[in-house]
Design a protein around this motif. Structure first.
Motif, PDB file in Angstrom:
ATOM      1  N   LEU A   1     -13.631  10.147  32.143  1.00 51.21           N
ATOM      2  CA  LEU A   1     -13.204  11.220  33.034  1.00 51.21           C
ATOM      3  C   LEU A   1     -11.711  11.098  33.326  1.00 51.21           C
ATOM      4  CD1 LEU A   1     -16.192  11.276  35.526  1.00 51.21           C
ATOM      5  CD2 LEU A   1     -15.457  13.179  34.081  1.00 51.21           C
ATOM      6  N   ALA A   2     -11.076  12.226  33.594  1.00 51.33           N
ATOM      7  CA  ALA A   2      -9.630  12.235  33.828  1.00 51.33           C
ATOM      8  C   ALA A   2      -9.245  11.331  34.990  1.00 51.33           C
ATOM      9  CB  ALA A   2      -9.163  13.660  34.094  1.00 51.33           C
TER      10      ALA A   2
ATOM     11  N   GLY B   1      -8.341   7.768  34.773  1.00 49.34           N
ATOM     12  CA  GLY B   1      -6.986   7.469  34.302  1.00 49.34           C
ATOM     13  C   GLY B   1      -6.931   6.476  33.158  1.00 49.34           C
TER      14      GLY B   1
ATOM     15  N   THR C   1      -8.399  18.421  23.085  1.00 47.24           N
ATOM     16  CA  THR C   1      -8.433  19.312  24.249  1.00 47.24           C
ATOM     17  C   THR C   1      -8.598  18.522  25.542  1.00 47.24           C
ATOM     18  OG1 THR C   1     -10.798  19.602  23.865  1.00 47.24           O
ATOM     19  CG2 THR C   1      -9.331  21.319  23.014  1.00 47.24           C
ATOM     20  N   THR C   2      -8.690  17.209  25.433  1.00 43.76           N
ATOM     21  CA  THR C   2      -8.833  16.368  26.635  1.00 43.76           C
ATOM     22  C   THR C   2      -7.884  15.179  26.535  1.00 43.76           C
ATOM     23  OG1 THR C   2     -10.644  15.254  25.501  1.00 43.76           O
ATOM     24  CG2 THR C   2     -11.244  16.970  27.074  1.00 43.76           C
ATOM     25  N   PRO C   3      -6.585  15.441  26.396  1.00 46.73           N
ATOM     26  CA  PRO C   3      -5.630  14.345  26.174  1.00 46.73           C
ATOM     27  C   PRO C   3      -5.561  13.372  27.341  1.00 46.73           C
ATOM     28  CG  PRO C   3      -4.463  16.385  26.648  1.00 46.73           C
ATOM     29  CD  PRO C   3      -5.913  16.737  26.469  1.00 46.73           C
ATOM     30  N   TYR C   4      -6.026  13.821  28.509  1.00 40.90           N
ATOM     31  CA  TYR C   4      -5.971  12.951  29.689  1.00 40.90           C
ATOM     32  C   TYR C   4      -7.360  12.531  30.136  1.00 40.90           C
ATOM     33  CZ  TYR C   4      -1.619  15.538  29.515  1.00 40.90           C
ATOM     34  OH  TYR C   4      -0.466  16.134  29.082  1.00 40.90           O
TER      35      TYR C   4
ATOM     36  N   MET D   1     -11.836  13.650  29.976  1.00 38.53           N
ATOM     37  CA  MET D   1     -12.680  14.821  30.144  1.00 38.53           C
ATOM     38  C   MET D   1     -12.665  15.271  31.598  1.00 38.53           C
ATOM     39  SD  MET D   1     -15.991  14.271  27.703  1.00 38.53           S
ATOM     40  CE  MET D   1     -17.273  15.230  28.465  1.00 38.53           C
TER      41      MET D   1
ATOM     42  N   GLU E   1     -10.976  16.662  39.088  1.00 37.90           N
ATOM     43  CA  GLU E   1     -10.376  16.161  37.854  1.00 37.90           C
ATOM     44  C   GLU E   1      -9.060  16.878  37.585  1.00 37.90           C
ATOM     45  OE1 GLU E   1     -11.998  13.707  36.036  1.00 37.90           O
ATOM     46  OE2 GLU E   1     -13.365  13.729  37.750  1.00 37.90           O
TER      47      GLU E   1
ATOM     48  N   SER F   1      -6.371  16.071  40.062  1.00 39.54           N
ATOM     49  CA  SER F   1      -5.803  14.737  39.816  1.00 39.54           C
ATOM     50  C   SER F   1      -4.846  14.782  38.626  1.00 39.54           C
ATOM     51  CB  SER F   1      -6.913  13.725  39.550  1.00 39.54           C
ATOM     52  OG  SER F   1      -7.392  13.868  38.225  1.00 39.54           O
ATOM     53  N   LEU F   2      -5.173  15.636  37.663  1.00 49.01           N
ATOM     54  CA  LEU F   2      -4.273  15.800  36.518  1.00 49.01           C
ATOM     55  C   LEU F   2      -2.934  16.342  36.988  1.00 49.01           C
ATOM     56  CD1 LEU F   2      -6.168  17.280  33.450  1.00 49.01           C
ATOM     57  CD2 LEU F   2      -5.010  15.095  33.678  1.00 49.01           C
TER      58      LEU F   2
ATOM     59  N   ARG G   1      -1.013  13.933  38.683  1.00 45.48           N
ATOM     60  CA  ARG G   1      -0.417  12.983  37.749  1.00 45.48           C
ATOM     61  C   ARG G   1       0.949  13.496  37.282  1.00 45.48           C
ATOM     62  NH1 ARG G   1      -4.248  10.804  32.958  1.00 45.48           N
ATOM     63  NH2 ARG G   1      -5.882  11.041  34.520  1.00 45.48           N
TER      64      ARG G   1
ATOM     65  N   MET H   1      -5.017  26.117  22.381  1.00 49.54           N
ATOM     66  CA  MET H   1      -5.728  25.444  23.464  1.00 49.54           C
ATOM     67  C   MET H   1      -5.306  23.984  23.558  1.00 49.54           C
ATOM     68  SD  MET H   1      -9.815  25.238  24.213  1.00 49.54           S
ATOM     69  CE  MET H   1     -10.222  25.020  22.504  1.00 49.54           C
ATOM     70  N   GLU H   2      -5.166  23.348  22.403  1.00 51.18           N
ATOM     71  CA  GLU H   2      -4.801  21.926  22.394  1.00 51.18           C
ATOM     72  C   GLU H   2      -3.399  21.726  22.958  1.00 51.18           C
ATOM     73  OE1 GLU H   2      -7.677  21.430  18.505  1.00 51.18           O
ATOM     74  OE2 GLU H   2      -5.520  21.203  18.245  1.00 51.18           O
TER      75      GLU H   2
ATOM     76  N   ALA I   1      -3.722  22.279  26.723  1.00 47.13           N
ATOM     77  CA  ALA I   1      -4.446  21.184  27.376  1.00 47.13           C
ATOM     78  C   ALA I   1      -3.451  20.080  27.740  1.00 47.13           C
ATOM     79  CB  ALA I   1      -5.524  20.631  26.455  1.00 47.13           C
TER      80      ALA I   1
ATOM     81  N   MET J   1      -6.570  24.069  32.211  1.00 42.86           N
ATOM     82  CA  MET J   1      -7.183  24.458  30.946  1.00 42.86           C
ATOM     83  C   MET J   1      -8.632  24.011  30.995  1.00 42.86           C
ATOM     84  SD  MET J   1      -8.481  24.273  27.846  1.00 42.86           S
ATOM     85  CE  MET J   1      -8.645  22.555  27.343  1.00 42.86           C
TER      86      MET J   1
ATOM     87  N   GLN K   1     -12.051  23.854  28.572  1.00 44.49           N
ATOM     88  CA  GLN K   1     -12.752  24.117  27.319  1.00 44.49           C
ATOM     89  C   GLN K   1     -14.146  24.589  27.690  1.00 44.49           C
ATOM     90  OE1 GLN K   1     -12.698  21.155  24.091  1.00 44.49           O
ATOM     91  NE2 GLN K   1     -14.798  21.750  23.584  1.00 44.49           N
TER      92      GLN K   1
END
Ligand SMILES: Cc1ncc(C[n+]2csc(CCOP(=O)(O)OP(=O)(O)O)c2C)c(N)n1
Ligand SMILES: Cc1ncc(C[n+]2csc(CCOP(=O)(O)OP(=O)(O)O)c2C)c(N)n1
Ligand code: SF4
Ligand code: SF4
Ligand SMILES: [Mg+2]
Ligand SMILES: [Mg+2]
Lengths: 597, 299, 299, 597
Positions: free
Chosen positions: B144-145, B148, B158-161, B163, C273, C276-277, C280, D251-252, D255, D265, D267
């Motif tokens: 999960l984001a 961290g 699509t979830t670089p940080y 989910m 989430e 928090s992003l 960040r 999208m990427e 994100a 963003m 998904q």
């Protein structure tokens, strides 16, 4: 009366208005039966309120001693059971028309020229109930409704100088099991209504209605029912659908009848699943159909494309309703033509057919299945709310005239010779196997593929296979296009030619007849096949028309635009999208306008 | 299970089309288990249909020597239901990915379970969207984001940080839907998977096999090694007919049980229902009810 | 629950639009309970949005004095998620029917549960499709076709001979999806329903209330009397945090428990989430990251 | 070379072909960097195989000493890393072109006129690895790939007479952390490739490539990236989408970057949910966007209609791909124009915009948001695979030129005066509140409704509100239509006028330039706004053209048909849908054909 007719013939337009949920609709249905019993032709048009219950319904009945083409123009008789209804639909009564109203509920402002009959329906009905009170037990009595509809029916029948016997017989069979007292109450209610009107007649005008000796048997059906029976006649044995107004009736009809023909009906979780099931069934070899309306058809777009790309026969019925998005579910429109023609990403051909009348719903549905099978593609079959709910007493279709065509199956030799499911033939049509057949194994797919069905993306292959799929439609247009146009009106050169499609056929025919009766030279070409469009026949027709008029029930003139794409014709258009069908008079006005312009 | 005389060998179910999967894709193992199971079940290629949606795994039908339907993304179950309803005598096997089945196709699943057609659904679960090159799927296990934790943002595009949602429990939901046969498989235990597939194919009703089938190209976390370490075989004394216990098992977090988790025999099937309807009309070759009779109703 | 000083009375949540439901529709009771609960929760009409799909029940937003979004059939949850994600400070209440939520909308439900936004979902379950005039819905209880029981085929229009599928268990599936607050209500127990709604609205996360709301016009079987006879209050000593027990309870066939069935506190929410992003990135009024800086990355 | 150019200028087309997944793409990327470092403009075009991995990729790079309009015609240089690739894409090499091939893998049949360089890439690379074997430990050694790409890069750079220093610097930074030995290995590999080519040169021909002194800063980006940045620039702060080729990259990108701008963003579980979330966010006051390709857009049709009916601003990006249904996901097309225009049941207006170049992706996206906000409706923004994946090194957009427009919010007074969300104004545009605003309470709905938003179905209301919604588009067409057309080529009367839309702009400009250089009088009108169509500007342009040509990348000529619907113009068409973009030469041929006809 509503159209100039010879003496002794009947042509009367009745309009019943009242609370929905209340007896209005059943009073309408009863009236239809009685007028039909008089040997008259019947044509109905109903509009329903936005409300789930409550709100005003309008039930219009046209009765005629010869074939009927539309629900007519103004009403000759209005029966008003509530005030709102009279305010909403009363102006539809012609100035010299007849008004029968429930004087227990309201009193209309009287108009010069109008003939009025006041009928205290509730009072009379309650009296009838009182009369039998001592004869029925408590429980039954509590649940016993005062016979308001029957009072109304009696009054209306008397107004129409209709015989009472059929109504009496009907009442007997209907209430028999409820006991002799109830039967007596209703028959007496019938006469009480009739007598109450009779007293008021004196020198008042009455609508001209005379019985006709009919020499054929009639069925009383609407567009949805005929469409469903057409599907059964075509050999459709798998149906999947999801409820939606005004298409649900088709599914409900088939749920009841299809098992008897050895078929299945599945109510799916949504329209996407419904079409998916149909594609599966079709792939497996069964003729399949789904029906919906705008919102549901929108959800099917992706899989309609799959059907075209994988070359699967399927019939998709769109009973068009009013308005974009949720719009006006209980109203009518011809607004989904664009979606049927263009509702696809990239390009894949689909056939678009339209139904034109209650009877035609049967025959065009058979055409839809035949074309889907022969050309192996989705067929969009457009109907609409007005046609779907329109009741008529028509001769039963002559089943000996039903011709059923089936998809071409490869011979054993063809299969052993190395079967190509998507063979690129001259006609564009390939043979189609079903699982279980020896030597026919292939994978059906929406990915671009070669003749065997294996995926492939080369530029050459992409164009080859796309041409193949579109070639089928040239084959259809050239070989069969002529079957899907019909002409009426004057021969040779005419002042105005009307080109139209779908459920407006009848109203247009009535309008052109009227114009011709007035001495205009007018012809009418009606098109059932919208894609591929029978361009040759259309151009041929246009060639003999000084002016062209394209009337349709939508906002932007979708059919007119489709003609612009497919022909070089110049024409005038008449289009609107108010949620109600054309009346002959407004079309007649347009024709004369164009003729004069 | 009783061994029948095998008419078609596993290799007979291989088609001429060569799989286009990456080297090391878990789907190869699943495909081989399927060939084996089809042979063990004595299936006839020409009486069998393999249906799929879109995805790497959904390319499978083309690689099997049987009739195939490679439809659109997420719609395999409705299509398969239509095939089975139209032709009850055919064997219908549905295959596809976790995204295809649990994400875009999620809405069809509970309703297929309600109808309980005799269909086998094999999901190749690689905890990602393979064909679209590695986004999270409903079964992804990216942290999960808020935690961290460092994530390989090149891979989890699509979830670089991390989910933003929890992943689903496909077994638990299937039990709640009362899918009448539910099992877990693993592509790196091919024989066991084949055995499970045989049971599923023979089960009368809708069966789900969620088979872990790692994607080495886009999922570096749920690899074959990961699953070797995090799976265990369901003990032989386990009773799969106890729904509540099955649910409890599906919630366990100490590892993923492999084998048959839930089973319900003689649940009604839509096909029985419809057959009984047709019988109620004494259906035979020429239907008893004719259009003439139907039209008479409206005179 | 502690009583706050009520700023808006229940009647303040009534709009000028008069409900178009049939006389005797269960939805009237639900609507009144909602007015009451909104008042008890001290909601501000202008800070509240009521979202729905299509159906008789989905007409509800127009009858509430609050912002409303009456979307298309089955899409209320995605729309509500977008509203809540865009404006976390708003109170978002979703309403609709059993068909809207469990049939065409089924695919969005598990994913909304995964995201767990702070949204309250009130389903008016009448075990039928009301607006389209009485076809079966996923929660309908029409006997199966094979049982050959007499069915009022005028009322059950698409199942004149009985249903061909089993009905779903909306509570069981919600538990499997780990919806973080799950309750059952009944429109003829308006005070209890209001109490439940208050808890649901105050619950931080995604909450589901499935309220039986009979349709006298099209469902003569699941009437108010039927539910009065077939429901019972959940005992006060029941512990809604035990997931397995909740699942067991949801499977009981001796009647329908009314009250809070499952509850999970502090489950992660997509909104936390995402917040928090943003934190960040030291988000403040003028974002720290500028387009200039972003463009520099590609020099 | 590929276009007639003056001496000392550079214009070279390189085509790299090899196994996908293999180093082909990274070799291409490296080459792009090095050529860009030489001050040259870059324009790339890639095609990907159908396979997930494996199959042949083609990576074409055009390098030019002045602005580039297209990926060019035939290749001047082909670098073939596998045999299949050479067979598939080799014919793209001009007859007098240069072939550099991996002689470890295959030997091509040699052609007269062609210059060939053989390069044993694997052998050379392995040798380099051997050379450092003793210096690296076992683990690292095992994972250490032989530097094949670097050998290829060295060879290619030498062939292009490009300086080695930038490559060396790049290698140092890239491999630094892997240790000095690895750096040395790669630099040596670079030179080994270069030297191997040098030895063979002798009298052989070399492509003409000369460095340029560039006076501006460039960013290397593709269409998807510029579109995403345009959205951020427009103030888009909510994105929801579902992965699909070739749109996923948008999208990427978001994100990663959107949270930094305080945006979100999500998904979604499918495209239906994605658009639903966007509509919710827009209703709540945030600018929102989703992006997909054909199959996903098809699923959005129902809710696009809701957005139009409820008058919600939203931008829906369609990165068009090849083929109907699943079709050809990795190929390009302009085939979704019909769906964007007509993908709706009944009728509700939506704006359709198209992007024309990598740079334009930024600016047209800003236009899309501005129009969505001002006219409160869905905007369909069409891009395509070729444009989306096209890499160019362009000047960064001048952010001072960005103009952001927002939806009109009612004043406090307006709200207190009794707010009408759907007020029927002269322009058709009403004010829009967001939840939280005092006195703004209303229910947004897709049902037909009155000005306040309350449901209503009367014929009069239906037409009034429909006219109101469509009136917005007349307002747009008349007030802003001129902003969305651009003209090139000759002034005054011309022989041929080309009217087109979307990503074909550059290739058409190059073709018209060439035709004009050959003495033809040619003009080109490019349209970004497809709906509502700037008809006045189009007719004005057409008026000075003897002949018109409408080129587009689809099968049925969708834009041409749209012109037929909206104008009376007569024109010739050139349309095909092979999955690949136009090359200037085929357009040049068409223009001359039409001029001559
Ligand atoms: C309607 C639609 N949306 C999106 C896509 C793009 N797409 C193709 S496969 C896929 C998901 C693949 O994941 P999964 O189903 O798990 O299969 P895998 O590739 O992992 O085996 C997506 C999103 C599509 N083809 N159609
Ligand atoms: C896409 C789409 N399909 C079908 C419909 C028709 N429709 C409207 S409401 C409804 C279901 C109503 O049932 P439910 O959601 O339970 O609400 P209820 O009326 O029972 O309160 C259906 C099928 C629609 N509006 N849109
Ligand atoms: S991308 Fe992953 S799932 Fe797809 S073929 Fe490659 S390894 Fe298999
Ligand atoms: S039909 Fe049923 S659900 Fe709809 S309003 Fe009437 S009673 Fe209520
Ligand atoms: Mg997957
Ligand atoms: Mg319901």
């Amino acid at each position: 009366m509503s159209a100039p007719t010879a003496v002794h013939t009947t042509d009367v337009v009745l309009r019943l208005v009242g609370e929905s949920g209340e007896g209005t609709v059943s009073l309408g249905d009863l009236t239809v039966q009685m007028l039909s019993a008089m040997g008259l032709d019947i044509y109905t048009y109903q509009t329903f309120p936005a409300e789930i219950k409550g709100g005003t319904v309008m039930y219009q009945i046209r009765a005629k001693s010869d074939p009927i083409l539309s629900h007519g123009d103004n009403a000759d008789v209005v029966v008003a059971l509530n005030h709102d209804g009279f305010d909403l639909f009363g102006e539809g009564l012609r100035e010299d028309g007849i008004l029968l109203y429930d004087s227990d509920v309201f009193t209309p402002r009287s108009e010069p020229g109008r003939t009025e009959y006041a009928l205290p329906i509730s009072t009379l009905a309650r009296a009838e109930k009182e009369a039998v009170r001592h004869e029925v037990e408590g429980e039954q009595l509590k649940r016993l409704p005062a016979p308001k509809n029957i009072v109304g029916l009696g009054a209306l029948l008397r107004l129409l100088s209709a015989p009472m016997e059929p109504a009496e017989d009907y009442i007997r069979t209907l209430f028999e099991r409820k006991g002799e007292a109830i039967v007596r109450m209703n028959i007496s209610a019938l006469h009480s209504g009739a007598d109450h009107v009779a007293e008021q007649i004196g020198s008042k005008r009455l609508p001209k209605v005379s019985p006709v000796v009919r020499n054929d048997v009639r069925i009383t059906v609407n567009g949805n029912m005929m469409l469903a029976m057409g599907a059964i006649a075509s050999g459709m044995r798998f149906y999947a659908g999801y409820p939606i107004t005004p298409a649900s009736e088709i599914m409900e009809f088939l749920a009841k009848e299809l098992p008897g023909f050895g078929g299945d009906m599945i109510q799916a979780e949504d329209e996407i699943a419904a079409l998916g099931m149909c594609l599966g069934a079709s792939f497996a070899g069964k003729k399949s159909m789904t029906a919906s309306s705008g919102p549901g058809i929108s959800l099917m777009v992706e899989q309609i494309n799959l059907a075209a790309q994988a070359e699967l026969p399927v019939v998709i019925v769109d009973v068009q309703r009013g308005g974009a998005s949720t719009g006006m579910p209980t109203k009518t429109s011809q607004g989904d033509l664009n979606l049927a023609l263009y509702g696809v990403h990239n390009e894949s051909p689909r056939i678009v057919l339209t139904t034109t009348s209650v009877e035609d719903c049967f025959w065009t549905t058979i055409d839809a299945f035949n074309l889907a099978e022969v050309y192996q593609c989705p067929v969009m079959l457009l109907s609409d709310q007005a046609l779907a709910t329109r009741k008529m007493n028509i001769p039963a279709p002559d089943l000996s005239k039903v011709e059923v065509r089936n998809r071409q199956v490869p011979s054993v030799e063809q299969r052993e010779a190395g079967y190509l499911r998507y063979e690129d033939t001259e006609t564009g049509i390939s043979t189609m196997v079903a699982p279980g057949m020896k030597g026919g194994i292939y994978t059906s797919t929406g990915i671009e593929h070669d003749e065997s069905g294996d995926p492939g993306y080369t530029p050459v292959l992409a164009m080859k296979m796309k041409r193949k799929r579109f070639r089928k439609f040239e084959t259809l247009r050239i070989n069969e296009g002529h079957k899907f146009v019909k002409e009426w009106g004057d021969e040779g050169e005419v002042e105005v030619g009307v080109i139209a499609f779908g459920s407006t056929e009848g109203a247009i025919r009535e309008a052109t007849d009227r114009a011709r009766a007035e001495g205009f030279k007018v012809a009418h070409l009606h098109v059932r096949l919208i894609n591929p469009l029978p361009v040759d026949q259309i151009n041929e027709f246009a060639a003999r028309c000084k002016k062209l008029l394209i009337p349709e029930l939508n906002f932007t003139g979708q059919f007119a635009n489709w003609l612009r794409v497919n022909t070089d014709l110049k024409f005038e258009t008449f289009h609107k999208d108010e949620g109600i069908p054309f009346i002959p008079n407004e079309l007649y006005q347009e024709i004369t306008r164009v003729a004069g312009s | 299970m009783a061994v029948e005389t095998v008419v078609f060998a596993p290799k007979d179910f291989k088609s001429d089309l060569k799989p286009i999967w990456c080297a090391g894709c878990g789907d190869f193992g699943v495909l081989n288990s399927l060939y084996k199971a089809m042979s063990m079940c004595n299936l006839d290629p020409e009486q069998t249909v393999v249906v799929s949606g879109i995805g790497c795994s959904s390319r499978l039908p083309g690689f099997v020597n049987a009739y195939g339907f490679h439809g659109v993304h997420g719609r395999a179950l409705p299509i398969a239901t239509g095939i089975k309803a139209a032709r009850p005598e055919l064997t219908v096997i549905v295959v596809g990915g976790d995204g295809d089945g649990y994400s875009i196709g999620a809405g069809h699943f509970p309703h297929c379970a309600r109808r309980n057609p005799d269909i086998t659904y094999l999901i190749m679960n690689n905890n990602t969207y393979g064909l679209t090159k590695g986004q999270v799927s409903p079964t992804s296990m990216v942290p999960l984001a808020t935690l961290g934790q460092k994530i390989d943002s090149k891979r989890w595009k699509t979830t670089p940080y991390g989910m933003v949602e929890e992943s689903i429990n496909p077994i638990a939901q299937a039990i709640a839907w009362d899918v009448s046969f539910i099992a877990r498989g693993f592509s790196y235990k091919p024989n066991q998977l084949a055995e499970i597939l045989v049971q599923a194919i023979k089960h009368k009703g809708f069966s789900l096999i969620d088979a872990f089938s790692p994607c080495p190209t886009f999922n570096q976390d749920q690899t074959d090694d990961f699953y070797k370490d995090h799976t265990y075989d369901i003990p032989t004394d386990y009773d799969p007919t106890d729904k509540v216990r099955a649910f409890e098992l599906s919630l366990r977090t100490d590892g993923y049980p492999i084998g048959v988790i839930y089973k319900r025999e003689n649940k009604h099937s839509i096909l029985d229902e419809q057959a009984s309807l047709r019988e109620r009309f004494h259906r035979d070759e020429a239907p008893l009810i004719t259009l003439e009779k139907l039209l008479q109703k409206f005179v």
